[in-house]
Design an enzyme around this catalytic site. Structure first.
Site, PDB file in Angstrom:
ATOM      1  N   GLU A  47       0.824  -1.206   0.000  1.00 43.34           N
ATOM      2  CA  GLU A  47       0.000   0.000   0.000  1.00 43.34           C
ATOM      3  C   GLU A  47       0.863   1.263   0.000  1.00 43.34           C
ATOM      4  O   GLU A  47       0.589   2.222  -0.733  1.00 43.34           O
ATOM      5  CB  GLU A  47      -0.924   0.009   1.225  1.00 43.34           C
ATOM      6  CG  GLU A  47      -1.907  -1.149   1.253  1.00 43.34           C
ATOM      7  CD  GLU A  47      -1.386  -2.345   2.028  1.00 43.34           C
ATOM      8  OE1 GLU A  47      -2.200  -3.004   2.704  1.00 43.34           O
ATOM      9  OE2 GLU A  47      -0.162  -2.630   1.956  1.00 43.34           O
ATOM     10  N   ALA A 159       9.581 -35.376 -10.744  1.00 43.27           N
ATOM     11  CA  ALA A 159       9.593 -35.575 -12.195  1.00 43.27           C
ATOM     12  C   ALA A 159       9.516 -37.066 -12.458  1.00 43.27           C
ATOM     13  O   ALA A 159      10.215 -37.856 -11.821  1.00 43.27           O
ATOM     14  CB  ALA A 159      10.864 -34.984 -12.806  1.00 43.27           C
ATOM     15  N   ALA A 167      12.998 -43.130 -12.056  1.00 47.68           N
ATOM     16  CA  ALA A 167      14.301 -43.598 -12.526  1.00 47.68           C
ATOM     17  C   ALA A 167      14.092 -44.948 -13.195  1.00 47.68           C
ATOM     18  O   ALA A 167      13.044 -45.589 -13.031  1.00 47.68           O
ATOM     19  CB  ALA A 167      15.295 -43.722 -11.379  1.00 47.68           C
ATOM     20  N   ALA A 169      15.302 -49.030 -13.982  1.00 46.32           N
ATOM     21  CA  ALA A 169      15.596 -50.145 -13.081  1.00 46.32           C
ATOM     22  C   ALA A 169      17.038 -50.106 -12.577  1.00 46.32           C
ATOM     23  O   ALA A 169      17.329 -50.560 -11.469  1.00 46.32           O
ATOM     24  CB  ALA A 169      15.317 -51.473 -13.783  1.00 46.32           C
ATOM     25  N   LEU A 209      20.907 -27.840  -5.619  1.00 47.96           N
ATOM     26  CA  LEU A 209      19.730 -27.250  -4.982  1.00 47.96           C
ATOM     27  C   LEU A 209      19.675 -25.731  -5.009  1.00 47.96           C
ATOM     28  O   LEU A 209      18.681 -25.149  -4.567  1.00 47.96           O
ATOM     29  CB  LEU A 209      19.583 -27.730  -3.519  1.00 47.96           C
ATOM     30  CG  LEU A 209      19.496 -29.244  -3.314  1.00 47.96           C
ATOM     31  CD1 LEU A 209      19.300 -29.563  -1.837  1.00 47.96           C
ATOM     32  CD2 LEU A 209      18.378 -29.850  -4.140  1.00 47.96           C
ATOM     33  N   ARG A 212      19.489 -21.373 -10.306  1.00 50.43           N
ATOM     34  CA  ARG A 212      20.342 -20.957 -11.416  1.00 50.43           C
ATOM     35  C   ARG A 212      19.463 -20.426 -12.548  1.00 50.43           C
ATOM     36  O   ARG A 212      18.339 -20.880 -12.749  1.00 50.43           O
ATOM     37  CB  ARG A 212      21.177 -22.136 -11.933  1.00 50.43           C
ATOM     38  CG  ARG A 212      22.134 -22.698 -10.912  1.00 50.43           C
ATOM     39  CD  ARG A 212      23.083 -23.737 -11.529  1.00 50.43           C
ATOM     40  NE  ARG A 212      22.386 -24.876 -12.119  1.00 50.43           N
ATOM     41  CZ  ARG A 212      21.980 -25.941 -11.431  1.00 50.43           C
ATOM     42  NH1 ARG A 212      22.180 -25.991 -10.113  1.00 50.43           N
ATOM     43  NH2 ARG A 212      21.360 -26.944 -12.027  1.00 50.43           N
ATOM     44  N   LEU A 301      11.183 -40.080   1.188  1.00 51.55           N
ATOM     45  CA  LEU A 301      10.958 -38.836   1.916  1.00 51.55           C
ATOM     46  C   LEU A 301       9.574 -38.280   1.610  1.00 51.55           C
ATOM     47  O   LEU A 301       8.853 -37.836   2.514  1.00 51.55           O
ATOM     48  CB  LEU A 301      12.035 -37.812   1.562  1.00 51.55           C
ATOM     49  CG  LEU A 301      12.003 -36.499   2.338  1.00 51.55           C
ATOM     50  CD1 LEU A 301      12.203 -36.744   3.821  1.00 51.55           C
ATOM     51  CD2 LEU A 301      13.064 -35.534   1.815  1.00 51.55           C
TER      52      LEU A 301
END
Length: 365
Positions: A47, A159, A167, A169, A209, A212, A301
């Site tokens: 504001e 992902a 991933a 095997a 982590l 970038r 996790l």
């Protein structure tokens, strides 16, 4: 209000532990004369920022604000008083402020003949106002969650292939998704106060982590869980000093050797056979000023967070790829029957390069 919501989003990742807020001021004729947003904690509120650009043109006008104007003095003065002093005739806010010390900024303007409407719009646009209110709340979900629940808001990002594998095997996983999707993850990091992974990801991926490719981004706190101090090595990429790092180990566990130069911190928290206690971890991060966490760890996790009821948003990047074998995106989450499944509301589906980004929230939330 839609413009105010867009302005508020510019502060994502840089205002914590404060909320993101946007403000648009229109004059008595309905012409926009001032815009502003909260850029950083301790800086001018939205504001005040908008009033500075509006000047005398704000007198007799209307302020559209994504969050109820604050009514207390902290590092800055109360915005409700600033609006009164500027001669604003009407205030429309999208979301009521739930904090006890700040709430009432809307009501506080009323005795001085400043019209106030909550919910994002007036009678003429009540339906649209409710919609804008929901948009403003979604944009401020991290801060609102932290206020209401006393813990950080958690986004689980993963992902996977179209058949749900993170991933192959043989555990190879680079790269399932496209460069465009990976760049979009850096945007999520830049909007978060902390990025979190577990020991499995530490061992498998040696993740960095840090953000970038986004100019001016505030680097999030990199949080790595290494319960027994066996996975983090002195040469790990998360210890390179590019961003602050917190290493979490179990109570009574000796801290791993860390390079003295990068300033990494260590926290000792309760743990059990499943790892660090989720509740204790979130309490520790909240005490450190973290209001939003991006969970980038593996399926184990993620399963522990889902089981603890501590996932507020899911962002899944699905690649047009099939593997047929390999680890799934989510491991044991304490769900043993279909009737106990965690049902989701899909809030957005977007193409990112060749991939599909799906955003969803648990229905229980």
């Amino acid at each position: 209000m839609r413009r105010a919501i867009a302005l508020a989003a510019r502060g994502l990742g840089s205002t914590s532990p404060n909320p993101v807020v946007g403000c648009v001021i229109v004059d008595a004729r309905g012409e926009t004369v001032g815009e502003g947003f909260h850029r950083r904690a301790g800086g001018p509120h939205a504001e005040v920022d908008a009033l500075a650009s509006a000047g005398e043109s704000a007198r007799g006008g209307t302020a559209y604000v994504t969050l109820e104007p604050c009514n207390h003095t902290g590092r800055t003065g109360p915005c409700s008083q600033a609006l009164i002093d500027a001669g604003v005739a009407h205030v429309v806010y999208a979301v009521a402020d739930p904090t006890p010390q700040a709430t009432g900024g809307g009501a506080g303007t009323a005795p001085r003949r400043v019209g106030v409407e909550g919910g994002g719009g007036g009678a003429a646009g009540a339906g649209r106002g409710r919609g804008r209110g929901a948009e403003a709340e979604a944009g401020n979900a991290a801060w609102l969650t932290s206020v209401r629940l006393g813990r950080p808001h958690v986004t689980w990002k993963y992902a996977a292939t179209l058949d749900g594998r993170t991933a192959a095997a043989d555990r190879t996983s680079r790269w399932i998704t496209s460069a465009e999707a990976r760049a979009d993850v850096h945007r999520l990091r830049a909007e978060s106060d902390a990025v979190l992974v577990g020991s499995g990801t530490l061992r498998t991926d040696d993740p960095h982590l840090a953000v970038r490719g986004i100019e001016g981004a505030t680097q999030p706190l990199r949080v790595v869980l290494d319960t027994h101090a066996r996975s983090l090595t002195p040469g790990a990429r998360v210890l390179d000093g590019a961003a602050p790092t917190l290493v979490v180990v179990g109570e009574g566990v000796a801290a791993p050797p860390l390079p003295a130069a990068n300033g990494a911190d260590v926290a000792h928290l309760p743990y059990d056979g499943a790892g660090i206690a989720v509740g204790a971890l979130l309490a520790e991060l909240y005490a450190r000023g973290v209001r939003s966490v991006l969970l980038e760890g593996g399926p184990t996790l993620a399963g522990s967070f889902v089981a603890a009821g501590a996932v507020d948003r899911i962002v899944g990047y699905l690649a047009p790829v099939l593997l047929g074998a390999g680890p799934a995106a989510l491991a044991d989450a304490g769900i043993t029957t279909l009737t106990d499944a965690l049902r989701l509301d899909v809030t957005e589906t977007v193409r990112i390069g060749p991939d599909l980004r799906i955003t969803a929230t648990p229905k229980e939330r």
